[in-house]
Design an enzyme around this catalytic site. Structure first.
Site, PDB file in Angstrom:
ATOM      1  N   HIS A 186      35.814  43.956  31.317  1.00  0.00           N
ATOM      2  CA  HIS A 186      36.734  45.080  31.173  1.00  0.00           C
ATOM      3  C   HIS A 186      36.942  45.480  29.719  1.00  0.00           C
ATOM      4  O   HIS A 186      37.159  46.663  29.422  1.00  0.00           O
ATOM      5  CB  HIS A 186      38.058  44.752  31.861  1.00  0.00           C
ATOM      6  CG  HIS A 186      37.913  44.600  33.338  1.00  0.00           C
ATOM      7  ND1 HIS A 186      38.621  43.681  34.080  1.00  0.00           N
ATOM      8  CD2 HIS A 186      37.105  45.247  34.224  1.00  0.00           C
ATOM      9  CE1 HIS A 186      38.266  43.776  35.355  1.00  0.00           C
ATOM     10  NE2 HIS A 186      37.350  44.714  35.456  1.00  0.00           N
ATOM     11  N   HIS A 215      30.265  48.703  42.802  1.00  0.00           N
ATOM     12  CA  HIS A 215      30.933  47.650  43.579  1.00  0.00           C
ATOM     13  C   HIS A 215      32.372  47.558  43.079  1.00  0.00           C
ATOM     14  O   HIS A 215      32.706  46.731  42.231  1.00  0.00           O
ATOM     15  CB  HIS A 215      30.209  46.314  43.423  1.00  0.00           C
ATOM     16  CG  HIS A 215      28.793  46.337  43.918  1.00  0.00           C
ATOM     17  ND1 HIS A 215      27.761  46.904  43.201  1.00  0.00           N
ATOM     18  CD2 HIS A 215      28.244  45.878  45.071  1.00  0.00           C
ATOM     19  CE1 HIS A 215      26.629  46.782  43.888  1.00  0.00           C
ATOM     20  NE2 HIS A 215      26.895  46.165  45.020  1.00  0.00           N
ATOM     21  N   SER A 252      38.048  47.169  37.687  1.00  0.00           N
ATOM     22  CA  SER A 252      37.310  48.176  36.921  1.00  0.00           C
ATOM     23  C   SER A 252      37.728  49.609  37.261  1.00  0.00           C
ATOM     24  O   SER A 252      37.869  50.437  36.346  1.00  0.00           O
ATOM     25  CB  SER A 252      35.806  47.999  37.149  1.00  0.00           C
ATOM     26  OG  SER A 252      35.397  46.705  36.775  1.00  0.00           O
ATOM     27  N   GLU A 259      32.397  50.930  47.591  1.00  0.00           N
ATOM     28  CA  GLU A 259      32.738  49.576  48.025  1.00  0.00           C
ATOM     29  C   GLU A 259      32.286  49.411  49.470  1.00  0.00           C
ATOM     30  O   GLU A 259      32.600  50.232  50.331  1.00  0.00           O
ATOM     31  CB  GLU A 259      34.236  49.310  47.904  1.00  0.00           C
ATOM     32  CG  GLU A 259      34.665  47.938  48.398  1.00  0.00           C
ATOM     33  CD  GLU A 259      33.878  46.799  47.758  1.00  0.00           C
ATOM     34  OE1 GLU A 259      33.402  45.917  48.513  1.00  0.00           O
ATOM     35  OE2 GLU A 259      33.728  46.796  46.515  1.00  0.00           O
ATOM     36  N   ASP A 289      27.224  51.226  50.453  1.00  0.00           N
ATOM     37  CA  ASP A 289      26.434  50.447  49.505  1.00  0.00           C
ATOM     38  C   ASP A 289      26.248  51.245  48.219  1.00  0.00           C
ATOM     39  O   ASP A 289      25.611  52.300  48.215  1.00  0.00           O
ATOM     40  CB  ASP A 289      25.083  50.125  50.139  1.00  0.00           C
ATOM     41  CG  ASP A 289      24.200  49.256  49.261  1.00  0.00           C
ATOM     42  OD1 ASP A 289      24.610  48.953  48.118  1.00  0.00           O
ATOM     43  OD2 ASP A 289      23.103  48.880  49.706  1.00  0.00           O
ATOM     44  N   GLY A 290      26.781  50.741  47.121  1.00  0.00           N
ATOM     45  CA  GLY A 290      26.668  51.440  45.852  1.00  0.00           C
ATOM     46  C   GLY A 290      25.249  51.527  45.331  1.00  0.00           C
ATOM     47  O   GLY A 290      24.897  52.482  44.631  1.00  0.00           O
ATOM     48  N   ASP A 293      27.991  45.932  39.337  1.00  0.00           N
ATOM     49  CA  ASP A 293      28.706  44.654  39.331  1.00  0.00           C
ATOM     50  C   ASP A 293      28.739  44.059  40.736  1.00  0.00           C
ATOM     51  O   ASP A 293      29.802  43.907  41.330  1.00  0.00           O
ATOM     52  CB  ASP A 293      30.132  44.904  38.804  1.00  0.00           C
ATOM     53  CG  ASP A 293      30.999  43.665  38.841  1.00  0.00           C
ATOM     54  OD1 ASP A 293      30.439  42.564  38.815  1.00  0.00           O
ATOM     55  OD2 ASP A 293      32.235  43.811  38.916  1.00  0.00           O
TER      56      ASP A 293
END
Length: 370
Positions: A19, A42, A100, A118, A158-159, A179
């Site tokens: 971060h 994510h 994030s 997500e 799904d990213g 991530d």
């Protein structure tokens, strides 16, 4: 597998690194008036409680944000990150930690865009609810409202796949954070495949990959494989708060690999990483490492056919290695003030933040030319 819940790890040393770097990247993009897009492949829940629920099981925040909370010697470059976390804890007690998406939303401007993905069915519900509550809270305070739909889009999916549909962003300026939980080995392969595809669609974008430093071979190979992707520049930073445990379990180290990093980032990391290593370090295994470089595409004439072929060449001569223990870094050069200690394989004594001084073998980075 969808068993991973980031709430167990919220606020740990890996989150501090991730971060802090994320906020630096976003602030750099914000220096220009033109809007930019932030994509989180994510996203998780976006906000985490530290005094209830998952976070209390192992209290991993005590390895990260905890030791920083009451310190008065925070480096200027780290202050923006700490101020953001403290702003969501107005009582002064450390109760909540931002994920994030929340960090990004607080830093970004009204003209900028957030695209959040997500896959976990429970986490996506919590993420949406957290942003709904945040929107209501800002409205009560008379602050700018979070505009759903256009400014912020929250996608259940799904990213890795969703990223393909939104690149390049309209303004051709953006940051993508990748991530994944790495709970399955295939995540490591997907990270590289995702980056290779994204760079074709949006080669000028900035990409930040968080990854755990583990004993498994996939984890060890990931940064080296990312360095071989043809890009103009990359930067890799790792933070270890201790040596690995005897049984190999637990997360003691993590890294951030950035493609197309801002030119200011490496200098900022050199300022902050020694401090984080000293404050968060648990033993003589605490260290950091910063490396940077680029990869070139060279067109080679084929001796068999009268045609060109492309060849990827990693430009290691432009890579600069930095690695340090709890209080600094070591460099190999003839003018090193402690060159006798370096030749003997022993680093100068250093303060490990535990009230004693000790020496440990020097592990010096070397540049290689291929």
């Amino acid at each position: 597998m969808l068993s991973y819940r980031h709430g167990f790890h919220a606020g740990n040393h890996a989150d501090v690194l991730k971060h802090f770097v994320l906020i630096e990247l976003l602030n750099y993009l914000g220096q220009k008036e033109t809007a930019y897009t932030y994509v989180d492949t994510h996203s998780g829940a976006g906000l985490y409680s530290l005094d209830t629920g998952y976070a209390t099981k192992n209290a991993e925040f005590e390895t990260g944000i905890g030791p920083l909370w009451d310190r008065e010697d925070i480096p200027a470059a780290l202050q923006a990150y700490l101020n953001l976390v403290k702003a969501m804890n107005p009582s002064g007690k450390m109760r909540y930690y931002p994920g994030s998406p929340y960090c990004a939303n607080e830093v970004m401007r009204s003209q900028d865009r957030l695209r959040l993905f997500e896959l976990h069915p429970s986490e996506i519900k919590i993420l949406s609810e957290n942003f709904r509550k945040l929107e209501a809270h800002k409205a009560e305070q008379g602050e700018r409202q979070i505009v759903r739909g256009k400014r912020i889009m929250i996608n259940a999916g799904d990213g890795f796949e969703g990223l393909k549909a939104i690149l390049p962003p309209p303004s051709r300026r953006g940051l993508v954070l990748i991530d994944p939980p790495y709970e399955v080995k295939d995540d490591y392969r997907k990270v590289r495949a995702c980056l290779e595809d994204a760079l074709v669609r949006f080669p000028t974008g900035t990409y930040a990959v968080w990854y755990p430093v583990l004993s498994r071979i996939e984890s060890k190979q990931l940064p080296e494989r990312l360095k071989r992707i043809p890009v103009n520049g990359w930067l890799n930073v790792t933070l270890s708060i201790s040596g690995p445990s005897p049984d190999g379990f637990g997360l003691h180290s993590s890294g951030m690999f950035i493609i197309n990093p801002p030119w200011t980032l490496e200098a900022t990391l050199r300022e902050v990483m020694p401090y984080l290593t000293r404050v968060l370090g648990k033993d003589t295994g605490a260290r950091y490492e910063i490396t940077s470089g680029d990869t070139e595409i060279v067109r080679v004439k084929s001796p068999v056919r009268n045609s060109d072929r492309t060849q990827t060449v990693r430009n290691a001569t432009n890579a600069s290695g930095r690695e340090g223990g709890a209080s600094g870094s070591l460099r190999t050069n003839n003018n090193h003030p402690n060159r006798q200690s370096v030749r003997n394989g022993t680093a100068p004594s250093r303060d490990l933040g535990q009230g004693k001084r000790t020496a440990r073998p020097a592990n010096l980075a070397k540049s290689r030319t291929r």
